[in-house]
Structures are given as structure tokens and as C-alpha cells.
Design a protein around this motif. Structure first.
Motif, PDB file in Angstrom:
ATOM      1  N   GLU A 194       0.929  -1.257   0.003  1.00 20.87           N
ATOM      2  CA  GLU A 194      -0.149   0.024  -0.099  1.00 20.87           C
ATOM      3  C   GLU A 194       0.993   1.205   0.023  1.00 20.87           C
ATOM      4  N   HIS A 195       2.065   1.240   0.636  1.00 14.97           N
ATOM      5  CA  HIS A 195       2.988   2.231   0.936  1.00 14.97           C
ATOM      6  C   HIS A 195       4.242   2.030   0.306  1.00 14.97           C
ATOM      7  N   PRO A 196       4.695   1.759  -0.988  1.00 11.58           N
ATOM      8  CA  PRO A 196       5.992   1.081  -1.249  1.00 11.58           C
ATOM      9  C   PRO A 196       7.093   2.169  -1.099  1.00 11.58           C
ATOM     10  N   GLU A 197       6.850   3.672  -1.312  1.00 11.54           N
ATOM     11  CA  GLU A 197       7.724   4.520  -1.155  1.00 11.54           C
ATOM     12  C   GLU A 197       8.330   5.112   0.202  1.00 11.54           C
ATOM     13  N   ASP A 198       7.399   4.437   1.275  1.00  4.64           N
ATOM     14  CA  ASP A 198       7.904   4.464   2.598  1.00  4.64           C
ATOM     15  C   ASP A 198       8.548   3.400   3.099  1.00  4.64           C
TER      16      ASP A 198
END
Length: 340
Positions: free
Chosen positions: A281-285
């Protein structure tokens, strides 16, 4: 002699940067670290390339443009972690409580208020130092573990910083204090332990499946909970605008059947499944700039790790922390750091 000079230069550079950053206006600090992130991203050094290789496992459908977009956002998120961590001493309790929002915190409160200990296990997402400051600001003291940095004075500074936020920090190595014994005592007394637990490529790690491939994660969180009766609560973190969001997930219970090793593996795999969903859901983090999957390890490391599991003495792989100081992320030598 050369090592001492390098250590002194590294410490001086970080100390100066740390001191100066606290006095910069916040928009200027954010802009500076965004520029650092973009500069490292454009150079496409080995850390950025490894980040993209990892992100491609998380988002296999991403084309080249999407992958580059994700890796740039990932570098900005990673540098935001450092910018916030350096500035945390001047934030204050009110700012921390305002800028962090956590879902499911009542699950942790219920465990601790019952007198039972709890282990919070996090992946390398968001900013775990900020999350720790938020937990402490809510009145819950906790114990964590840190890998030693070089130079030693830099490690001491990081420990002092984290302790100023309300954490008890145990050095993973180089101390006469038993880390596992201390953690177990804290948990049996109804205390809270926080551990970063998504990566341990040494032979001591537990093999799990993550995004369809094999990797290894630390056995510590699950093993401690079996040993002490504490609750194991996975946590995920991500950024949403200027706010950091978090989620405390339901307890990973100890399986009713199997020996201790089988139970540890099952619990670790269950945590991995929770984190897999959240990272998707939040790959960049997800700040994973190092090799993560076993398929990416050099053949020598893979063979030695297998020998160790079979009783050989050759597989004592050096544990490589997943988070690096900003200079190394940009492809420059710097001290090692860990969020554990």
C-alpha cells in the motif's frame, strides 16, 4: 591512524550537520533534504539501484517510468526520516502528538493495562524514531536495541538522542549487559519492547516468504514472546502529507502446535504477511536500500549460510543494517546505522 582520522571527520561532519539543522527554518530543512534525495536519485548509485530492484518485487506491474517515480519518492521519504530525526530534539511533545496519527493503539493499551508485556515489531517504514517519541509522549516508556555505529562517539550520540526521547537503548554488541536477558525481564515485568524486525540476512534469521520470494527476518520478536508470554503486535508506518500515520495490528498469537522453532517460524511468517500488505500500500515509505531477498545475495554468502544451518562454522554472516546515514545513501562512505 587513518581509521581514527576518518572516524573523527565523520563524527565532526555529522555533529556539525546535526547542530546546524536544528536551527534552520523547517521549510528550508525540508527543501535541503529533498534536494539531497533528488541528487542521490539522479546519480543512480548502488543504493538507488538496489532500492529500485526491491521496489520491483513489491510492484512487479510497474513500468520503468513508474519505478523511477517510486524510487524518487522513496529517496525523499528516506531522507525525510533523517531530517525529522535530526530535528526531533526541538519539536516538543505537542508537535509530536500533533504530527503522528496511529490507528489501533488501543490494542497495545489493553495489553499493557492488563499487566502483560508487549513487543512492537516494525519494518523499516516511515520514521520509527518519531513513532517511538510518540509512544513515549503518550506516557509509555519502552526498551529498544541499537547496532553499534562507527565511530563510537557517533553511536553514543545516537543513543543519547534516543534516550532523550524516552527510550531505553541497549547496545546489540560490545556490552557486558545481556540484551536478550534484559528484554525478557522488561517483558515479564509488563513492559514494552520495540524492535525493527524485517531484515536479518545472517544465518540466525528465520526464512520466510515475502512478496513471493525467500528472505530472512529476525527470530527475536517471536522468540521473546514465546519465552515471556508477551504479546507480539506488528506495526506499520507511512507518511500522509505532513503527518506520519501508523497502525497497530492485532496480536500474532503463539501457535498451539509445533516445537519452539516451528512456532517462531510461523509467527515470523505471520508478521511478514502483515508487513507485505502494508508495504504494498505504501511502497515509497519502505526504506530498504540494501539487498533483501536471498536470491540477491552473492553465492558465497548463500552457501556459507546454508553450511551454518547444517552445523558448519563458516556461515556467521555479518549483519548488515538496513538504514544508512544520508551520506552513504548518496554513494559516499559513512558510518553504519540501524533503526533496531
Amino acid at each position: 591512524m587513518k581509521d581514527r582520522v576518518v572516524d573523527r571527520l565523520v563524527y565532526t561532519a555529522y555533529a556539525a550537520g546535526w547542530g546546524a539543522l536544528k536551527h534552520l527554518p523547517e521549510p528550508a530543512a525540508r527543501a535541503l533534504f529533498d534536494r539531497l534525495a533528488d541528487s542521490a536519485w539522479r546519480r543512480r548509485g548502488k543504493r538507488v539501484l538496489q532500492l529500485e530492484a526491491n521496489l520491483l518485487r513489491v510492484c512487479p506491474e510497474a513500468d520503468e517510468a513508474r519505478l523511477r517515480e517510486l524510487s524518487r519518492a522513496g529517496m525523499r521519504s528516506y531522507m525525510r526520516y533523517w531530517q525529522e530525526s535530526f530535528r526531533l530534539p526541538v519539536w516538543g511533545r505537542g508537535r509530536v502528538l500533533r504530527d503522528v496519527r496511529v490507528e489501533g493503539f488501543e490494542l497495545l493499551q489493553e495489553v499493557l493495562e492488563s499487566g502483560r508485556g508487549a513487543v512492537i515489531a516494525l519494518p523499516h517504514m516511515g520514521n520509527w524514531d518519531l513513532a517511538g517519541a510518540w509512544v513515549a509522549s503518550r506516557g509509555y516508556q519502552f526498551t529498544t536495541v541499537a547496532e553499534r555505529l562507527k565511530p563510537e562517539r557517533l553511536f553514543d550520540r545516537f543513543v543519547a538522542f534516543r534516550e532523550s526521547l524516552g527510550m531505553e537503548v541497549l547496545a546489540l554488541t560490545g556490552s557486558s549487559v545481556s540484551v536478550v536477558g534484559t528484554l525478557a525481564r522488561r517483558l515479564r515485568a509488563g513492559g514494552l519492547v520495540c524492535l525493527v524486525g524485517d531484515r536479518d540476512l545472517s544465518d540466525a534469521g528465520i526464512e520466510v516468504t515475502f512478496f513471493g520470494e525467500a528472505t530472512r527476518m529476525p527470530a527475536g520478536p517471536a522468540a521473546l514472546c514465546q519465552r515471556t508470554g508477551a504479546a507480539l503486535l506488528p506495526v506499520s508506518l507511512w507518511y500522509e502529507g505532513r503527518t506520519m500515520r501508523g497502525r497497530v495490528h492485532p496480536e500474532v498469537v503463539v501457535p498451539a502446535e509445533g516445537d519452539r522453532a516451528e512456532k517462531t517460524r510461523a509467527m515470523t511468517q505471520a508478521m511478514a504477511a502483515v508487513w507485505e500488505s502494508e508495504i504494498r500500500e505504501h511502497p515509497e515509505d519502505w526504506h530498504m536500500l540494501q539487498r533483501f531477498w536471498l536470491a540477491d545475495l552473492p553465492v558465497r554468502e548463500t552457501v556459507e549460510a546454508g553450511a551454518a544451518r547444517s552445523g558448519g562454522a563458516a556461515g556467521r554472516a555479518v549483519r548488515e543494517p538496513a538504514v544508512r546515514p544520508p551520506a552513504e545513501a548518496a554513494g559516499e562512505p559513512a558510518a553504519e546505522a540501524s533503526g533496531a
